[in-house]
Design an enzyme around this catalytic site. Structure first.
Site, PDB file in Angstrom:
ATOM      1  N   LYS A 101      -8.327 -21.117   6.572  1.00  0.00           N
ATOM      2  CA  LYS A 101      -9.755 -20.448   6.456  1.00  0.00           C
ATOM      3  C   LYS A 101     -10.515 -21.565   5.618  1.00  0.00           C
ATOM      4  O   LYS A 101      -9.733 -22.231   4.713  1.00  0.00           O
ATOM      5  CB  LYS A 101      -9.661 -19.265   6.041  1.00  0.00           C
TER       6      LYS A 101
ATOM      7  N   TYR B  51     -13.189 -11.922  15.959  1.00  0.00           N
ATOM      8  CA  TYR B  51     -12.998 -10.873  15.128  1.00  0.00           C
ATOM      9  C   TYR B  51     -13.416  -9.551  15.652  1.00  0.00           C
ATOM     10  O   TYR B  51     -13.730  -8.544  14.997  1.00  0.00           O
ATOM     11  CB  TYR B  51     -13.405 -10.993  13.574  1.00  0.00           C
TER      12      TYR B  51
ATOM     13  N   PHE C 155     -16.513  -4.601   6.398  1.00  0.00           N
ATOM     14  CA  PHE C 155     -16.289  -5.884   5.863  1.00  0.00           C
ATOM     15  C   PHE C 155     -16.780  -6.687   7.141  1.00  0.00           C
ATOM     16  O   PHE C 155     -16.616  -7.953   6.943  1.00  0.00           O
ATOM     17  CB  PHE C 155     -15.057  -6.220   5.200  1.00  0.00           C
TER      18      PHE C 155
ATOM     19  N   ARG D 201       3.896 -14.268   9.905  1.00  0.00           N
ATOM     20  CA  ARG D 201       3.158 -13.151   9.150  1.00  0.00           C
ATOM     21  C   ARG D 201       4.108 -13.190   7.727  1.00  0.00           C
ATOM     22  O   ARG D 201       3.427 -12.745   6.381  1.00  0.00           O
ATOM     23  CB  ARG D 201       3.210 -11.899   9.699  1.00  0.00           C
TER      24      ARG D 201
ATOM     25  N   THR E 222      -2.118  -9.413   3.572  1.00  0.00           N
ATOM     26  CA  THR E 222      -3.616  -9.486   3.534  1.00  0.00           C
ATOM     27  C   THR E 222      -4.330  -9.671   2.375  1.00  0.00           C
ATOM     28  O   THR E 222      -5.000 -10.809   1.956  1.00  0.00           O
ATOM     29  CB  THR E 222      -4.332  -8.381   4.302  1.00  0.00           C
TER      30      THR E 222
ATOM     31  N   ARG F  85      -0.407 -16.564   0.717  1.00  0.00           N
ATOM     32  CA  ARG F  85      -1.461 -15.942   0.193  1.00  0.00           C
ATOM     33  C   ARG F  85      -1.278 -15.469  -1.276  1.00  0.00           C
ATOM     34  O   ARG F  85      -2.112 -15.807  -2.014  1.00  0.00           O
ATOM     35  CB  ARG F  85      -1.711 -14.522   1.304  1.00  0.00           C
TER      36      ARG F  85
ATOM     37  N   ASN G 198      -8.758 -15.238   2.095  1.00  0.00           N
ATOM     38  CA  ASN G 198      -7.296 -15.249   1.958  1.00  0.00           C
ATOM     39  C   ASN G 198      -6.572 -16.252   2.682  1.00  0.00           C
ATOM     40  O   ASN G 198      -5.368 -16.166   2.961  1.00  0.00           O
ATOM     41  CB  ASN G 198      -6.779 -13.768   2.230  1.00  0.00           C
TER      42      ASN G 198
ATOM     43  N   HIS H 176      -5.243 -16.856   8.628  1.00  0.00           N
ATOM     44  CA  HIS H 176      -4.964 -15.793   9.660  1.00  0.00           C
ATOM     45  C   HIS H 176      -3.887 -16.257  10.200  1.00  0.00           C
ATOM     46  O   HIS H 176      -3.474 -17.123  10.661  1.00  0.00           O
ATOM     47  CB  HIS H 176      -6.283 -15.826  10.343  1.00  0.00           C
TER      48      HIS H 176
ATOM     49  N   GLU I 183      -5.444 -14.689  21.385  1.00  0.00           N
ATOM     50  CA  GLU I 183      -6.040 -15.536  20.244  1.00  0.00           C
ATOM     51  C   GLU I 183      -5.949 -17.063  20.574  1.00  0.00           C
ATOM     52  O   GLU I 183      -6.781 -18.175  20.306  1.00  0.00           O
ATOM     53  CB  GLU I 183      -5.644 -15.324  18.869  1.00  0.00           C
TER      54      GLU I 183
HETATM   55  P1  CMP Z   1      -7.374 -11.520   8.900  1.00  0.00           P
HETATM   56  O1  CMP Z   1      -5.722 -11.824   9.011  1.00  0.00           O
HETATM   57  O2  CMP Z   1      -7.923 -13.007   9.214  1.00  0.00           O
HETATM   58  O3  CMP Z   1      -8.095 -10.436   9.764  1.00  0.00           O
HETATM   59  C1  CMP Z   1      -9.137 -10.038   9.169  1.00  0.00           C
HETATM   60  C2  CMP Z   1      -9.641 -10.342   7.995  1.00  0.00           C
HETATM   61  O4  CMP Z   1     -10.633  -9.432   7.230  1.00  0.00           O
HETATM   62  C3  CMP Z   1      -8.717 -10.207   7.123  1.00  0.00           C
HETATM   63  O5  CMP Z   1      -7.489 -11.553   7.220  1.00  0.00           O
HETATM   64  C4  CMP Z   1      -9.362 -10.173   5.696  1.00  0.00           C
HETATM   65  O6  CMP Z   1      -9.396 -11.700   5.242  1.00  0.00           O
HETATM   66  C5  CMP Z   1     -10.616  -9.774   5.875  1.00  0.00           C
HETATM   67  N1  CMP Z   1     -11.012  -8.643   5.148  1.00  0.00           N
HETATM   68  C6  CMP Z   1     -11.871  -8.527   4.220  1.00  0.00           C
HETATM   69  N2  CMP Z   1     -11.909  -7.416   3.754  1.00  0.00           N
HETATM   70  C7  CMP Z   1     -10.922  -6.683   4.267  1.00  0.00           C
HETATM   71  C8  CMP Z   1     -10.128  -5.266   3.754  1.00  0.00           C
HETATM   72  N3  CMP Z   1     -10.844  -4.615   2.939  1.00  0.00           N
HETATM   73  N4  CMP Z   1      -9.263  -4.974   4.496  1.00  0.00           N
HETATM   74  C9  CMP Z   1      -8.787  -5.829   5.576  1.00  0.00           C
HETATM   75  N5  CMP Z   1      -9.221  -7.074   5.693  1.00  0.00           N
HETATM   76  C10 CMP Z   1     -10.397  -7.546   5.163  1.00  0.00           C
END
Ligand code: CMP
Length: 139
Positions: free
Chosen positions: A10, A50, A58, A86, A92, A103, A113, A116, A127
């Site tokens: 990212k 997304y 968010f 993962r 996350t 992370r 973070n 992805h 994807e």
């Molecule tokens: P990702 O795996 O890319 O998938 C969705 C993304 O939303 C997640 O990683 C986070 O970077 C982002 N995100 C931001 N805020 C939140 C939240 N409150 N809960 C979950 N994902 C979040």
């Protein structure tokens, strides 16, 4: 089984010039980078990627963040690649991520973070197809 998964490094990580450090974690875990490109996502591409999160509070911030700088989009291949990626990424929210995960060691926040990774084999296939054609993936 040998699987493929989609990984995105990212904008917080490209900004800090730590893509190599992240790729090293992936490769050390036994994942192979079988496709990779550095791209500046458009608003439409980020929203489409997304789309499952579009009702989440968010969503708008997430899309703005994902277009705030270049990303590195990758296809990773290996034994149980979806789950393994993962595991290497960690939770996350970096505050909940295990020691030694990407992370935990690199992420700035739950939004910024660093990486992805697809959360299922089915989502991985979708994807991967969103970003790569089959001839761009070289195993
Ligand atoms: P990702 O795996 O890319 O998938 C969705 C993304 O939303 C997640 O990683 C986070 O970077 C982002 N995100 C931001 N805020 C939140 C939240 N409150 N809960 C979950 N994902 C979040």
């Amino acid at each position: 089984a040998i699987e493929r998964t989609l990984s995105i490094i990212k904008p917080d990580a490209t900004r800090r010039n730590i893509t190599g450090k992240i790729i090293d974690r992936l490769e050390t875990a036994g994942l192979r980078v079988v496709a990779q490109k550095r791209v500046q996502l458009t608003q439409a591409q980020a929203e489409g990627f997304y789309a499952v999160h579009r009702e989440r509070p968010f969503f708008n911030d997430l899309v703005s963040f994902m277009v705030s700088g270049p990303v590195v989009v990758q296809v990773l291949e290996g034994e149980d690649a979806v789950a393994k990626n993962r595991e290497v990424m960690g939770a996350t929210n970096p505050e909940n991520a295990d020691a030694g995960t990407i992370r935990r060691d690199f992420a700035e926040s739950i939004e910024a973070n660093s990486v992805h990774g697809s959360d299922s084999a089915e989502n991985a296939a979708n994807e991967i197809a969103y970003f790569f054609s089959e001839c761009e993936i070289v195993g």
